[in-house]
Design a protein around this motif. Structure first.
Motif, PDB file in Angstrom:
ATOM      1  N   PRO A 184       0.637  -1.192   0.081  1.00  0.00           N
ATOM      2  CA  PRO A 184      -0.061   0.053   0.021  1.00  0.00           C
ATOM      3  C   PRO A 184       0.842   1.275  -0.081  1.00  0.00           C
ATOM      4  O   PRO A 184       0.379   2.319  -0.372  1.00  0.00           O
ATOM      5  CB  PRO A 184      -0.844  -0.100   1.420  1.00  0.00           C
ATOM      6  CG  PRO A 184      -0.730  -1.613   1.620  1.00  0.00           C
ATOM      7  CD  PRO A 184       0.441  -2.123   1.241  1.00  0.00           C
ATOM      8  N   HIS A 185       2.029   1.419   0.413  1.00  0.00           N
ATOM      9  CA  HIS A 185       2.881   2.240   0.763  1.00  0.00           C
ATOM     10  C   HIS A 185       3.322   2.708  -0.960  1.00  0.00           C
ATOM     11  O   HIS A 185       3.850   1.919  -1.712  1.00  0.00           O
ATOM     12  CB  HIS A 185       4.078   2.065   1.272  1.00  0.00           C
ATOM     13  CG  HIS A 185       3.584   1.592   2.757  1.00  0.00           C
ATOM     14  ND1 HIS A 185       3.558   0.248   2.907  1.00  0.00           N
ATOM     15  CD2 HIS A 185       3.622   2.149   4.007  1.00  0.00           C
ATOM     16  CE1 HIS A 185       3.004   0.264   4.316  1.00  0.00           C
ATOM     17  NE2 HIS A 185       3.186   1.331   4.844  1.00  0.00           N
ATOM     18  N   ARG A 186       3.110   4.168  -0.988  1.00  0.00           N
ATOM     19  CA  ARG A 186       3.145   4.576  -2.456  1.00  0.00           C
ATOM     20  C   ARG A 186       4.168   5.730  -2.679  1.00  0.00           C
ATOM     21  O   ARG A 186       4.154   6.642  -1.649  1.00  0.00           O
ATOM     22  CB  ARG A 186       1.840   4.791  -3.040  1.00  0.00           C
ATOM     23  CG  ARG A 186       0.848   3.742  -3.060  1.00  0.00           C
ATOM     24  CD  ARG A 186      -0.255   3.820  -3.820  1.00  0.00           C
ATOM     25  NE  ARG A 186      -0.608   4.109  -5.228  1.00  0.00           N
ATOM     26  CZ  ARG A 186      -0.429   2.985  -5.846  1.00  0.00           C
ATOM     27  NH1 ARG A 186      -0.451   1.761  -5.303  1.00  0.00           N
ATOM     28  NH2 ARG A 186      -0.351   2.964  -7.299  1.00  0.00           N
TER      29      ARG A 186
ATOM     30  N   ALA B  93       6.492  12.874  -3.436  1.00  0.00           N
ATOM     31  CA  ALA B  93       6.271  12.823  -2.182  1.00  0.00           C
ATOM     32  C   ALA B  93       6.227  11.052  -2.081  1.00  0.00           C
ATOM     33  O   ALA B  93       5.809  10.514  -2.944  1.00  0.00           O
ATOM     34  CB  ALA B  93       5.249  13.289  -1.406  1.00  0.00           C
ATOM     35  N   SER B  94       6.683  10.574  -0.901  1.00  0.00           N
ATOM     36  CA  SER B  94       6.597   9.076  -0.721  1.00  0.00           C
ATOM     37  C   SER B  94       6.275   8.659   0.638  1.00  0.00           C
ATOM     38  O   SER B  94       7.081   9.537   1.508  1.00  0.00           O
ATOM     39  CB  SER B  94       7.919   8.281  -1.367  1.00  0.00           C
ATOM     40  OG  SER B  94       7.882   6.849  -1.424  1.00  0.00           O
ATOM     41  N   ASP B  95       5.733   7.617   0.866  1.00  0.00           N
ATOM     42  CA  ASP B  95       5.761   7.059   2.211  1.00  0.00           C
ATOM     43  C   ASP B  95       6.289   5.561   2.154  1.00  0.00           C
ATOM     44  O   ASP B  95       6.386   4.817   3.183  1.00  0.00           O
ATOM     45  CB  ASP B  95       4.329   7.045   2.862  1.00  0.00           C
ATOM     46  CG  ASP B  95       3.541   6.272   2.320  1.00  0.00           C
ATOM     47  OD1 ASP B  95       3.609   5.319   1.292  1.00  0.00           O
ATOM     48  OD2 ASP B  95       2.120   6.242   2.440  1.00  0.00           O
ATOM     49  N   VAL B  96       7.044   5.220   0.947  1.00  0.00           N
ATOM     50  CA  VAL B  96       7.768   4.201   0.941  1.00  0.00           C
ATOM     51  C   VAL B  96       8.939   3.900   1.736  1.00  0.00           C
ATOM     52  O   VAL B  96       9.952   5.031   1.327  1.00  0.00           O
ATOM     53  CB  VAL B  96       7.920   3.635  -0.414  1.00  0.00           C
ATOM     54  CG1 VAL B  96       8.782   2.186  -0.622  1.00  0.00           C
ATOM     55  CG2 VAL B  96       6.627   3.442  -1.470  1.00  0.00           C
ATOM     56  N   PRO B  97       9.107   3.380   2.641  1.00  0.00           N
ATOM     57  CA  PRO B  97      10.695   3.418   3.418  1.00  0.00           C
ATOM     58  C   PRO B  97      11.760   3.180   2.569  1.00  0.00           C
ATOM     59  O   PRO B  97      11.968   2.234   1.861  1.00  0.00           O
ATOM     60  CB  PRO B  97      10.337   2.231   4.484  1.00  0.00           C
ATOM     61  CG  PRO B  97       8.882   2.151   4.555  1.00  0.00           C
ATOM     62  CD  PRO B  97       8.420   2.089   3.114  1.00  0.00           C
ATOM     63  N   VAL B  98      12.888   4.235   2.678  1.00  0.00           N
ATOM     64  CA  VAL B  98      14.000   4.205   2.042  1.00  0.00           C
ATOM     65  C   VAL B  98      15.015   3.375   2.605  1.00  0.00           C
ATOM     66  O   VAL B  98      15.064   3.217   3.876  1.00  0.00           O
ATOM     67  CB  VAL B  98      14.461   5.655   1.824  1.00  0.00           C
ATOM     68  CG1 VAL B  98      15.966   5.645   0.993  1.00  0.00           C
ATOM     69  CG2 VAL B  98      13.398   6.529   1.004  1.00  0.00           C
ATOM     70  N   GLY B  99      15.750   2.481   1.681  1.00  0.00           N
ATOM     71  CA  GLY B  99      16.840   1.810   2.220  1.00  0.00           C
ATOM     72  C   GLY B  99      16.315   0.314   3.026  1.00  0.00           C
ATOM     73  O   GLY B  99      17.025  -0.331   3.708  1.00  0.00           O
ATOM     74  N   ALA B 100      15.089   0.079   3.073  1.00  0.00           N
ATOM     75  CA  ALA B 100      14.473  -0.958   3.740  1.00  0.00           C
ATOM     76  C   ALA B 100      14.160  -2.166   2.949  1.00  0.00           C
ATOM     77  O   ALA B 100      13.655  -3.167   3.390  1.00  0.00           O
ATOM     78  CB  ALA B 100      12.971  -0.586   4.372  1.00  0.00           C
ATOM     79  N   GLY B 101      14.600  -2.287   1.486  1.00  0.00           N
ATOM     80  CA  GLY B 101      14.469  -3.459   0.812  1.00  0.00           C
ATOM     81  C   GLY B 101      13.180  -3.415   0.312  1.00  0.00           C
ATOM     82  O   GLY B 101      12.587  -4.614  -0.167  1.00  0.00           O
TER      83      GLY B 101
END
Length: 407
Positions: A57-59, A141-149
């Motif tokens: 769901p994170h986009r 803009a983003s809510d996908v965690p960065v660097g989390a694979g």
């Protein structure tokens, strides 16, 4: 459990507000693309193998419009960077050294959308040399965690590619846009990844994983039925960041290419489990272990698809656990935080667990009972505290839709 917001309107509002701040006007439209979780099939994609990811769901949201003032420039801004980056479209070829290993002359975050513009422009110009390209403003803009694979990079690429495909009237389908994203990541950013992330971000569907043949790019949707099975998928972001363009990833890919060369095949896709005894005779120990992971992981993906169809999600736990052991011991891409996350989740009752993504940090996933989310999350958080690790971010995900135009 530390919550992670997946509130799309918040991200959408942030992208729109940034665009207004950047340009003084409303965007023509808003496009978004998701991150992804790979259920199983790690480091098989660039070996022409099989993977089984799903969109989450994170986009990432891109607010985009054509420019009126200057037809030949592209400007990108992001909520996670202080300053926008602006270049002439004609300068993109000089910015990106196309797989020489040199870093692009722009910040890495900007290389993703600018790389997409570069790759799409080259693809279209190859078939229509007289084609013109209007300048573009892009706010991200983003809510996908960065660097989390979880493939925050492919989410940026998918949102940007979808927007440019529409505004430049490119007319490309989703698979073609995934290839544009991969080229941007490989040649503009310099990360030697396969195409799994981009395909998952472009093609995701609710309550389904994508069984992808990375050689033919053929896909099949595989229903997961997690809710019907009373299961949830927990993501444990260790907050140990990684970068695909760094040495560890390149070394693993080089080992795979060497292994295929030794076996006399185009890629490790063409090596079966039955071929491993011969491979062990021909290779040094490290190269063999890298090869063994990829070959057995390909088989695990095939087995997981079969088990999902025949017996359902509850029956895939052992395959997830075996995948993690292979990445930990043969491919050597796990870290103590990932091992702690997996071991603790299993001890707390998870059906299965494994690291997900390229490794050297990032996230693990655990397949758990729906009513055990709090208990497993608390157990993992406590184990991290006991080991003096940074507190993890733990949240559930559901298989979700791929790239789209939102407004």
């Amino acid at each position: 459990m530390t919550p992670l917001s997946a509130d799309a309107p918040t991200t959408t509002d942030a992208a729109r507000a940034l665009f207004l701040e950047l340009t003084g006007r409303e965007p023509d439209g808003l496009w978004s693309a998701p991150g992804r979780v790979n259920l199983i099939g790690e480091h098989t994609d660039y070996n022409d193998g099989f993977v089984l990811p799903f969109a989450i769901p994170h986009r990432t949201v891109a607010a985009v419009d054509l420019r009126d003032d200057d037809r030949g420039r592209v400007r990108v801004a992001s909520t996670f960077a202080a300053e926008p980056v602006e270049v002439a479209l004609d300068e993109l070829d000089d910015l990106f050294p196309t797989a020489t290993g040199a870093e692009p002359a722009v910040p890495e975050w900007a290389a993703y959308p600018l790389g997409v513009a570069w790759a799409l422009r080259q693809a279209l110009a190859a078939t229509d040399s007289d084609r013109g390209f209007r300048g573009i403003d892009i706010a991200i803009a983003s809510d996908v965690p960065v660097g989390a694979g979880l493939s925050s990079s492919a989410a940026i690429e998918g949102a940007a590619a979808s927007a440019l495909n529409d505004l430049w009237d490119a007319g490309l389908d989703r698979r073609a846009l995934a290839r544009i994203g991969r080229r941007a990541e490989n040649e503009a950013v310099g990360a030697p990844t396969g195409i799994m992330d981009q395909m998952a971000s472009m093609l995701g569907e609710p309550d389904a994983a994508i069984f992808l043949d990375c050689r033919s790019l053929e896909t099949q949707l595989v229903p997961l039925g997690m809710a019907d099975a009373g299961l949830a998928i927990l993501v444990i972001d260790t907050r140990v960041t990684h970068a695909h363009s760094t040495g560890g990833y390149r070394e693993r890919r080089a080992s795979c290419e060497l292994g295929a060369q030794i076996m006399g095949v185009p890629s490790l896709r063409d090596v079966s489990v039955d071929d491993l005894p011969r491979a062990q005779e021909l290779m040094d120990g490290v190269t063999f272990r890298r090869v063994r992971h990829v070959v057995t992981e390909n088989q695990r993906v095939i087995d997981t698809v079969r088990v999902l169809r025949d017996a359902g999600a509850r029956a895939i736990g052992d395959l997830l656990v075996a995948s993690h052991a292979s990445m930990r011991d043969d491919f050597e891409i796990s870290v103590p935080e990932l091992d702690t996350a997996v071991d603790t989740a299993l001890a707390a009752g998870a059906v299965g667990a494994r690291m997900t993504g390229g490794g050297f940090g990032g996230a693990a996933i655990a397949l758990i009972e729906q009513d055990a989310v709090a208990a497993v999350s608390d157990a993992v958080t406590a184990a991290f505290a006991a080991a003096d690790f940074t507190e993890p971010i733990v949240f559930t995900v559901t298989p979700s839709a791929g790239a789209r135009r939102d407004a």
